[in-house]
Design a protein around this motif. Structure first.
Motif, PDB file in Angstrom:
ATOM      1  N   ILE A  68       0.503   9.886  -2.286  1.00  0.00           N
ATOM      2  CA  ILE A  68       1.510   8.994  -2.628  1.00  0.00           C
ATOM      3  C   ILE A  68       1.502   7.629  -1.805  1.00  0.00           C
ATOM      4  O   ILE A  68       1.411   6.581  -2.394  1.00  0.00           O
ATOM      5  CB  ILE A  68       3.062   9.547  -2.524  1.00  0.00           C
ATOM      6  N   GLY A  69       1.474   7.725  -0.267  1.00  0.00           N
ATOM      7  CA  GLY A  69       1.414   6.605   0.394  1.00  0.00           C
ATOM      8  C   GLY A  69       0.110   5.667   0.127  1.00  0.00           C
ATOM      9  O   GLY A  69       0.071   4.527   0.183  1.00  0.00           O
ATOM     10  N   THR A  70      -0.964   6.374   0.054  1.00  0.00           N
ATOM     11  CA  THR A  70      -2.298   5.573  -0.590  1.00  0.00           C
ATOM     12  C   THR A  70      -2.176   5.015  -1.538  1.00  0.00           C
ATOM     13  O   THR A  70      -2.695   3.768  -1.879  1.00  0.00           O
ATOM     14  CB  THR A  70      -3.416   6.692  -0.294  1.00  0.00           C
ATOM     15  N   MET A  71      -1.540   5.555  -2.394  1.00  0.00           N
ATOM     16  CA  MET A  71      -1.343   4.999  -3.826  1.00  0.00           C
ATOM     17  C   MET A  71      -0.487   3.881  -3.786  1.00  0.00           C
ATOM     18  O   MET A  71      -0.733   2.746  -4.259  1.00  0.00           O
ATOM     19  CB  MET A  71      -1.017   5.849  -4.783  1.00  0.00           C
ATOM     20  N   ALA A  72       0.698   3.796  -3.047  1.00  0.00           N
ATOM     21  CA  ALA A  72       1.379   2.813  -2.907  1.00  0.00           C
ATOM     22  C   ALA A  72       0.883   1.736  -2.355  1.00  0.00           C
ATOM     23  O   ALA A  72       1.291   0.416  -2.464  1.00  0.00           O
ATOM     24  CB  ALA A  72       2.675   3.200  -2.013  1.00  0.00           C
ATOM     25  N   SER A  73      -0.053   2.006  -1.280  1.00  0.00           N
ATOM     26  CA  SER A  73      -0.938   0.689  -0.699  1.00  0.00           C
ATOM     27  C   SER A  73      -1.608  -0.244  -1.566  1.00  0.00           C
ATOM     28  O   SER A  73      -1.854  -1.047  -1.116  1.00  0.00           O
ATOM     29  CB  SER A  73      -1.622   1.420   0.465  1.00  0.00           C
ATOM     30  N   TYR A  74      -1.961   0.190  -2.873  1.00  0.00           N
ATOM     31  CA  TYR A  74      -2.456  -0.648  -3.749  1.00  0.00           C
ATOM     32  C   TYR A  74      -1.565  -1.338  -4.653  1.00  0.00           C
ATOM     33  O   TYR A  74      -2.044  -2.200  -5.499  1.00  0.00           O
ATOM     34  CB  TYR A  74      -3.297   0.219  -4.766  1.00  0.00           C
ATOM     35  N   PHE A  75      -0.346  -1.330  -4.484  1.00  0.00           N
ATOM     36  CA  PHE A  75       0.732  -1.863  -5.132  1.00  0.00           C
ATOM     37  C   PHE A  75       1.001  -3.265  -4.403  1.00  0.00           C
ATOM     38  O   PHE A  75       1.400  -3.249  -3.222  1.00  0.00           O
ATOM     39  CB  PHE A  75       1.944  -1.373  -5.258  1.00  0.00           C
ATOM     40  N   ASP A  76       0.840  -4.496  -5.168  1.00  0.00           N
ATOM     41  CA  ASP A  76       0.683  -5.895  -4.745  1.00  0.00           C
ATOM     42  C   ASP A  76       2.190  -6.348  -5.252  1.00  0.00           C
ATOM     43  O   ASP A  76       2.453  -6.429  -6.168  1.00  0.00           O
ATOM     44  CB  ASP A  76      -0.245  -6.697  -5.577  1.00  0.00           C
TER      45      ASP A  76
END
Length: 131
Positions: A68-76
């Motif tokens: 989840i954290g990795t996915m969120a890191s791509y949210f601009d």
């Protein structure tokens, strides 16, 4: 699951109770007026939204769900979209998605949920996306 919130009393006194409630209310928005559908994709989307909610209020989010954290890191936050600079970024995002899906599939809490290969975050975009 199935319209029942299974948090214990210890959860209800946590300082981040609002994050848990955000997750559950997110499911209400996901479902809308349609029939309740127990979907692992919906859970991944709700955990991702919960993470982004926490990040928006305190500058960082945490999750017990791998990926989840990795996915969120791509949210601009500026464009309010997932941003991938190259194919490797997209591949990392997809790997993190499947890591979260695998974790949920192997969790007894989500036994019986529909497995879906469709990666869809429509509700997340409704709440966090461009207005």
């Amino acid at each position: 699951g199935n319209g029942v919130i299974g948090y214990g009393m210890t959860t209800l006194v946590l300082p981040n109770l609002d994050e848990f409630m955000f997750h559950e209310l997110f499911h209400v928005v996901q479902t809308g007026r349609s029939t309740l559908r127990m979907s692992l994709n919906n859970e991944v989307e709700a955990y991702l939204a919960q993470f982004l909610y926490a990040e928006s209020k305190q500058g960082s989010g945490t999750s017990t769900i791998p990926g989840i954290g990795t996915m969120a890191s791509y949210f601009d936050w500026e464009t309010r979209e997932f941003k991938f600079n190259n194919d490797n970024d997209r591949e990392n995002f997809d790997d993190a998605y499947w890591e979260a899906m695998a974790y949920l599939m192997n969790s007894s809490q989500y036994a019986g949920y529909e497995w879906s290969a469709v990666q869809s975050f429509n509700t997340l975009y409704k709440i966090f996306g461009k207005q």
